[in-house]
Design a protein around this motif. Structure first.
Motif, PDB file in Angstrom:
ATOM      1  N   GLY A  79     -44.499 -64.893  88.729  1.00 12.40           N
ATOM      2  CA  GLY A  79     -44.489 -65.883  87.668  1.00 12.40           C
ATOM      3  C   GLY A  79     -44.333 -65.238  86.309  1.00 12.40           C
ATOM      4  O   GLY A  79     -44.020 -64.053  86.185  1.00 12.40           O
ATOM      5  N   TYR A  80     -44.561 -66.049  85.274  1.00 15.84           N
ATOM      6  CA  TYR A  80     -44.409 -65.586  83.892  1.00 15.84           C
ATOM      7  C   TYR A  80     -45.459 -64.547  83.525  1.00 15.84           C
ATOM      8  O   TYR A  80     -46.598 -64.609  83.976  1.00 15.84           O
ATOM      9  N   VAL A  81     -45.044 -63.629  82.670  1.00 15.16           N
ATOM     10  CA  VAL A  81     -45.952 -62.640  82.097  1.00 15.16           C
ATOM     11  C   VAL A  81     -46.442 -63.205  80.768  1.00 15.16           C
ATOM     12  O   VAL A  81     -45.630 -63.580  79.917  1.00 15.16           O
ATOM     13  N   ASP A  82     -47.758 -63.310  80.609  1.00 15.95           N
ATOM     14  CA  ASP A  82     -48.309 -63.760  79.328  1.00 15.95           C
ATOM     15  C   ASP A  82     -47.944 -62.741  78.256  1.00 15.95           C
ATOM     16  O   ASP A  82     -47.794 -61.540  78.542  1.00 15.95           O
ATOM     17  N   HIS A  83     -47.840 -63.181  77.002  1.00 13.12           N
ATOM     18  CA  HIS A  83     -47.297 -62.352  75.910  1.00 13.12           C
ATOM     19  C   HIS A  83     -47.868 -60.948  75.821  1.00 13.12           C
ATOM     20  O   HIS A  83     -47.126 -59.985  75.769  1.00 13.12           O
ATOM     21  N   ASP A  86     -50.048 -56.863  80.475  1.00 11.01           N
ATOM     22  CA  ASP A  86     -49.338 -55.783  81.147  1.00 11.01           C
ATOM     23  C   ASP A  86     -48.558 -56.381  82.320  1.00 11.01           C
ATOM     24  O   ASP A  86     -49.074 -57.229  83.058  1.00 11.01           O
ATOM     25  N   VAL A  87     -47.311 -55.973  82.499  1.00 10.51           N
ATOM     26  CA  VAL A  87     -46.445 -56.586  83.508  1.00 10.51           C
ATOM     27  C   VAL A  87     -46.986 -56.354  84.924  1.00 10.51           C
ATOM     28  O   VAL A  87     -47.010 -57.280  85.743  1.00 10.51           O
ATOM     29  N   ALA A  88     -47.433 -55.158  85.230  1.00 12.60           N
ATOM     30  CA  ALA A  88     -47.987 -54.888  86.563  1.00 12.60           C
ATOM     31  C   ALA A  88     -49.245 -55.718  86.812  1.00 12.60           C
ATOM     32  O   ALA A  88     -49.453 -56.228  87.926  1.00 12.60           O
ATOM     33  N   THR A  89     -50.063 -55.884  85.790  1.00 12.31           N
ATOM     34  CA  THR A  89     -51.260 -56.715  85.914  1.00 12.31           C
ATOM     35  C   THR A  89     -50.872 -58.161  86.184  1.00 12.31           C
ATOM     36  O   THR A  89     -51.478 -58.836  87.029  1.00 12.31           O
ATOM     37  N   ALA A  90     -49.863 -58.650  85.487  1.00 10.25           N
ATOM     38  CA  ALA A  90     -49.382 -60.021  85.699  1.00 10.25           C
ATOM     39  C   ALA A  90     -48.862 -60.194  87.118  1.00 10.25           C
ATOM     40  O   ALA A  90     -49.147 -61.200  87.780  1.00 10.25           O
TER      41      ALA A  90
END
Length: 180
Positions: A79-83, A86-90
């Motif tokens: 899904g979307y990455v919050d602003h 961290d992308v891996a965390t998302a």
């Protein structure tokens, strides 16, 4: 090979609609030969998906309805990455929220743009080797079913149309190139 110089001239951009999920605009463009036209451009937030593999190798897939194409399909969780996230965390968060499985590891696999001619939406796929069950039922708003599917069967699902989404197709084909 190009020279790296911009060959198109942008004469202006007009926002048609904008919210946290999409920015739709029209852009007035001039080609090197002088031809001018208006191009619709959609810009969407970065997305992160995860290819979760076990040691068999099987891939964790979600079965969900996609009303835009009016189909039930199998997909990687994501899904979307919050602003500020961290992308891996998302990517790991999306796996757990959508499937009830928590990835044991996260490793960047590939980044791509699904429709670079009119859409700017970076897609990042992560690889997780193994996952632990932390919830027994997936979120009813996210998936009808969650299954571990043999990688070879997932490839056949692409051929049959049961898997349509670009990120899932890219992730599964990329998984075929990984060392066991």
């Amino acid at each position: 090979m190009g020279t790296g110089e911009t060959r198109w001239t942008i004469h202006g951009e007009r926002v048609v609609d904008e919210n946290r999920h999409i920015r739709l605009s029209t852009v007035d463009v001039e080609l090197p030969d002088g031809v001018r036209f208006t191009q619709y451009v959609a810009r969407m937030p970065r997305c992160a998906m995860t290819l979760v593999l076990d040691d068999q190798p099987r891939v964790l897939l979600m079965f969900r309805h996609r009303f835009i194409v009016e189909r039930w399909v199998w997909e990687l969780p994501g899904g979307y990455v919050d602003h500020a996230e961290d992308v891996a965390t998302a990517a790991a968060r999306e796996v757990e929220e959508e499937t009830g499985w928590r990835p044991r590891s996260m490793e960047h696999l590939v980044t791509f743009q699904p429709s670079i001619g009119s859409l700017d939406q970076p897609q990042e796929i992560y690889l997780a080797r193994g996952a632990d069950r932390v919830a027994t039922v997936p979120d009813v708003n996210e998936a009808e079913d969650v299954r571990w599917v043999p990688l070879t069967e997932a490839v056949a699902m692409i051929d049959s149309g049961a898997i349509l989404g670009a990120a899932t197709v890219v992730g599964i084909y990329r998984a075929l190139t990984l060392a066991p």
